[in-house]
Design an enzyme around this catalytic site. Structure first.
Site, mmCIF file in Angstrom:
data_model
loop_
_atom_site.group_PDB
_atom_site.id
_atom_site.type_symbol
_atom_site.label_atom_id
_atom_site.label_comp_id
_atom_site.label_asym_id
_atom_site.label_seq_id
_atom_site.Cartn_x
_atom_site.Cartn_y
_atom_site.Cartn_z
ATOM 1 C CB CYS A 85 -10.058 9.869 21.733
ATOM 2 S SG CYS A 85 -8.263 10.091 21.898
ATOM 3 C CD GLU B 274 -14.910 15.507 21.837
ATOM 4 O OE1 GLU B 274 -13.928 15.449 22.607
ATOM 5 O OE2 GLU B 274 -15.023 14.769 20.832
ATOM 6 C CG HIS C 225 -11.080 14.429 20.911
ATOM 7 N ND1 HIS C 225 -11.731 14.019 22.052
ATOM 8 C CD2 HIS C 225 -9.824 13.914 20.983
ATOM 9 C CE1 HIS C 225 -10.908 13.297 22.801
ATOM 10 N NE2 HIS C 225 -9.738 13.210 22.169
#
Length: 225
Positions: free
Chosen positions: A98, A202, A200
């Protein structure tokens, strides 16, 4: 023991817990890189994390624009530029997420769309909830090799985007509305491993193949050095 350094951000714990005990095994340690520290010099892999907008003075952008943050974090900008340049010079594997993607692009001389405006319907999160949209990966790229060049749904929480990639970079993924969703080095013979994604991973479950494969490729590259 090989160390993965993650630049500090308000959601740092998401990045730390993304690496499970199985991922880390007996040879990987994950640590937070405090702004101003030189801990990155002992790392075998770097994650440039998400966060607030980069100060537009880094890319000759407009000082005032829609959805501009109340203030920028110049200290973080400078520190992450330092970390990135060190990792690039030493061919340390880099995963940029990002804001991290945007930081890499800016440091490499790329330009930014400072606010997606009316085109932001599928990208900017609302009430702290990520949007979701599809991305299509270019099969001819490193990200294509890692993911199989697939089209898959990802999360989305950004209001800025890459306008033109820096000279050393090429795009490797796009959303249906044409927004650049990924970058990597153009000349792989001169540089180390770099994957930049606008979403993202994660915050995506490991049963989603594309994001799982990105993490797996990053760790594999670290272990191969």
């Amino acid at each position: 023991m090989k160390k993965v350094g993650i630049t500090d951000t308000s959601n740092i714990q998401n990045y730390i817990t993304w690496f499970t005990d199985q991922d880390k095994g007996n040879d990987i340690e994950v640590l937070k890189l405090e702004i101003g520290s030189n801990d990155y010099k002992g790392c075998s892999g770097i994650i440039l994390s998400g966060g607030i907008d980069i100060n537009p003075k880094m890319y000759d952008g407009e000082d005032e624009y829609e959805n501009r943050p109340a203030e920028f974090n110049d200290e973080r900008d400078a520190y992450e530029e330092e970390v990135y340049n060190y990792a690039k010079m030493n061919k340390i594997p880099i995963l940029a997420i990002c804001r991290g993607l945007q930081l890499v692009n800016v440091v490499e001389g790329g330009t930014m769309i400072q606010d997606l405006g009316e085109d932001n319907a599928i990208h900017r999160k609302e009430n702290d909830t990520d949007k979701q949209h599809k991305v299509t990966v270019d099969s001819r790229t490193l990200l294509g090799d890692v993911t199989g060049g697939m089209t898959e749904t990802v999360n989305s929480a950004h209001h800025q985007a890459v306008e033109f990639p820096g000279k050393a970079l090429i795009e490797n993924a796009k959303s249906p509305d044409g927004v650049i969703e990924g970058l990597e080095f153009k000349d792989k013979t001169k540089h180390g491993f770099l994957l930049c994604v606008q979403w993202h991973p994660e915050r995506i479950p490991d049963d989603v193949k594309m994001s799982k494969n990105i993490k797996k490729a990053f760790l594999s590259e670290i272990r191969s050095k």
